[in-house]
Design an enzyme around this catalytic site. Structure first.
Site, PDB file in Angstrom:
ATOM      1  N   SER A 161      -1.710  11.608   0.531  1.00 15.27           N
ATOM      2  CA  SER A 161      -0.687  10.590   0.362  1.00 15.27           C
ATOM      3  C   SER A 161      -0.145  10.627  -1.071  1.00 15.27           C
ATOM      4  O   SER A 161       0.428  11.625  -1.488  1.00 15.27           O
ATOM      5  CB  SER A 161      -1.245   9.214   0.735  1.00 15.27           C
ATOM      6  OG  SER A 161      -0.202   8.277   0.888  1.00 15.27           O
ATOM      7  N   LYS A 213      15.128 -11.189   2.060  1.00 14.64           N
ATOM      8  CA  LYS A 213      14.273 -11.333   0.878  1.00 14.64           C
ATOM      9  C   LYS A 213      12.798 -11.223   1.280  1.00 14.64           C
ATOM     10  O   LYS A 213      11.968 -10.690   0.563  1.00 14.64           O
ATOM     11  CB  LYS A 213      14.547 -12.676   0.195  1.00 14.64           C
ATOM     12  CG  LYS A 213      13.652 -12.960  -1.015  1.00 14.64           C
ATOM     13  CD  LYS A 213      13.859 -11.910  -2.093  1.00 14.64           C
ATOM     14  CE  LYS A 213      12.985 -12.202  -3.312  1.00 14.64           C
ATOM     15  NZ  LYS A 213      13.116 -11.140  -4.339  1.00 14.64           N
TER      16      LYS A 213
END
Length: 330
Positions: A161, A213
């Site tokens: 990763s 948001k």
């Protein structure tokens, strides 16, 4: 009377400890205020010298005295007057990638000292973590590439990763056969306590400005629209990750390797995720034959609370042993 005597000694010891603690803390805090703050300090280790000393000690043990002297004489003739340098940097990354702070200092030091023909080995170990932290780590290694310095990344255990996000920057990736490589994917998971709160008649209120948001929440009720938007953001991040890897290793079949899977290095070699099966030890053993090998390590400065705690503990322990009743017991 014996009880009062022992109790008096106990009070004296306790009072002494309290006073000594105050003095130590005051001295350390005062010194910290007087001295100019520093980020930390560098440690440089000449691994070439360590290897030569090890080799010499073993030869002295194995060879006859006359033969050993001839060997020493031959070694001196082989020593070049000037040698290029391989700089060694160790990076052991955590989930939060806080180690990047030290890495940026180490890269800066190498850039300041490197000359033509010098190269860098990064011994990298990480299972990944936060995107922005490992993205910055990759950018630090890319500074070396931008200056034309050959970069080798060695993976002895794992580069997955975010760890592979950094490793793919290198000109060459070497890995131990059973090292874990890959995991080119993005993961996000979190619990949701909305039903638990609702069951217990607890309201959760959240106020935002901007439609997205907040897409997914821990305590509120997640909507299908919010989940969809969050998945889109993950897909976008994954695409950026894939683009980053392919930009530095365009020999890869991204459809094949960017599935989030990981492989052992012996398998990863077939997919061209690594260039060679080799441990960092063997790489350095080759390098010390012709080059100077210098390990560069930056040790960040400890915070005042950490230094006060360590200093006070050490000082009090020493003081305790010096007191006339330091070993008193009943």
């Amino acid at each position: 009377m014996d009880f009062l005597y022992e109790y008096g000694l106990f009070l004296a010891k306790a009072a002494t400890i309290v006073i000594a603690t105050g003095i130590v803390i005051g001295l350390i805090a005062g010194a910290a205020m007087r001295n100019k703050p520093k980020k930390g300090e560098f440690q440089f280790t000449d691994l070439s010298d360590d290897f030569v000393q090890l080799q010499t000690d073993l030869k002295a043990e194995l060879m006859e005295k006359k033969a050993f002297k001839r060997w020493l004489k031959d070694q001196k003739k082989k020593e070049p007057e000037q040698r290029q340098t391989t700089f060694v940097i160790d990076f052991h990354g955590s989930m939060g990638a806080s180690e990047v702070d030290a890495l940026r200092e180490e890269v800066t030091a190498v850039l300041a000292a490197a000359e033509d023909g010098d190269d860098v080995l990064v011994r990298l170990e990480s299972g990944g973590g936060v995107v922005h932290g490992y993205g910055l780590g990759a950018s630090q290694l890319d500074r070396l590439r931008q200056r034309g310095i050959e970069l080798t990344v060695a993976v002895d255990k794992v580069a997955a990763s975010g760890g592979y996000m950094m490793a793919c920057i290198a000109n060459r990736i070497i890995a131990a056969p059973f090292a874990i490589i890959g995991s080119i994917g993005v993961l996000a998971q979190l619990p949701n306590f909305h039903r638990l709160l609702k069951k217990n008649d607890i309201d959760f209120e959240q106020f935002t400005a901007g439609e997205f948001k907040r897409t997914i929440t821990l305590f509120g009720e997640n909507t299908a629209q919010g989940r969809e938007k969050f998945q889109q953001e993950l897909e976008q991040t994954h695409q950026l990750f894939k683009d980053h890897v392919f930009r530095h290793r365009d020999v890869l079949d991204m459809e094949q390797v960017a599935t989030g899977e990981y492989w052992l290095a012996s398998q990863a070699l077939e997919y061209k995720l690594v260039d060679k099966l080799q441990t960092s030890d063997d790489f350095l053993l080759e390098r010390v034959q012709q080059r100077r090998v210098l390990q560069v390590k930056f040790q960040p400065k400890k915070k005042l609370a950490e230094r006060v705690g360590a200093g006070a503990s050490s000082a009090l322990q020493h003081l305790w042993q010096k007191l006339p009743f330091g070993h008193w017991s009943h």
